[in-house]
Write a protein that holds these residues in place. Structure first.
Motif, PDB file in Angstrom:
ATOM      1  N   THR A 172     -54.434   3.193  20.515  1.00  0.00           N
ATOM      2  CA  THR A 172     -55.634   2.774  20.028  1.00  0.00           C
ATOM      3  C   THR A 172     -55.815   1.569  20.638  1.00  0.00           C
ATOM      4  O   THR A 172     -55.371   0.604  20.938  1.00  0.00           O
ATOM      5  N   THR A 220     -65.167   1.427  23.136  1.00  0.00           N
ATOM      6  CA  THR A 220     -64.293   2.462  23.269  1.00  0.00           C
ATOM      7  C   THR A 220     -64.230   3.433  22.068  1.00  0.00           C
ATOM      8  O   THR A 220     -63.655   4.419  22.177  1.00  0.00           O
ATOM      9  N   SER A 221     -64.752   3.093  21.030  1.00  0.00           N
ATOM     10  CA  SER A 221     -64.857   3.652  19.680  1.00  0.00           C
ATOM     11  C   SER A 221     -66.000   3.119  18.853  1.00  0.00           C
ATOM     12  O   SER A 221     -66.449   2.252  19.045  1.00  0.00           O
ATOM     13  N   SER A 237     -63.945   8.044  19.063  1.00  0.00           N
ATOM     14  CA  SER A 237     -63.343   7.339  20.043  1.00  0.00           C
ATOM     15  C   SER A 237     -63.370   8.076  21.415  1.00  0.00           C
ATOM     16  O   SER A 237     -63.967   9.150  21.509  1.00  0.00           O
TER      17      SER A 237
END
Length: 131
Positions: free
Chosen positions: A103, A37-38, A53
């Protein structure tokens, strides 16, 4: 039992990184190819300078729609001051931090050194492992 599990026990240490000069198309490809995802953004000395991200990729997508081009460098779109966690932090504390934040992964530091990443999936993996 869960409170005794530390981030270091479940964090990912084999991390793919990019630099601020990495082309956006390459960074997006890395996200997709590695199913993450990042990705951490590091300078030439390996120091963490940001995170690129999926959310940053959405900024690229929207801007590309207006400009008709996916040009640019990671440094233009990355998050420059990411939240992070310590390697010795409790996984319960990190799970709480994930609850309070959009996050999906955090950089992990130990003795002021960037040593890995911890994601929501890593926390869930720990939950099953202690079962």
């Amino acid at each position: 039992m869960l409170a005794k599990i530390a981030v270091v026990d479940y964090m990912s240490t084999k991390i793919v990184t990019v630099t601020p000069d990495t082309e956006i198309s390459q960074a997006v490809k890395i996200l997709l190819d590695h199913k993450v995802t990042s990705v951490p953004v590091v300078d030439q000395q390996g120091k963490l300078v940001g995170i690129f991200s999926e959310k940053d990729g959405m900024k690229v997508f929207v801007e590309s729609a207006y400009n008709q081009s996916m040009a640019g460098k990671v440094g233009e779109f990355m998050s420059k001051d990411p939240q992070f966690v310590n390697a010795d932090a409790s996984l319960v504390d990190v799970a709480s931090k994930f609850q309070e934040s959009p996050t999906r992964s955090f950089p992990v530091f130990q003795n002021d050194q960037f040593v890995g990443m911890i994601s929501r999936v890593d926390v869930l993996r720990a939950l099953l492992a202690i079962r």
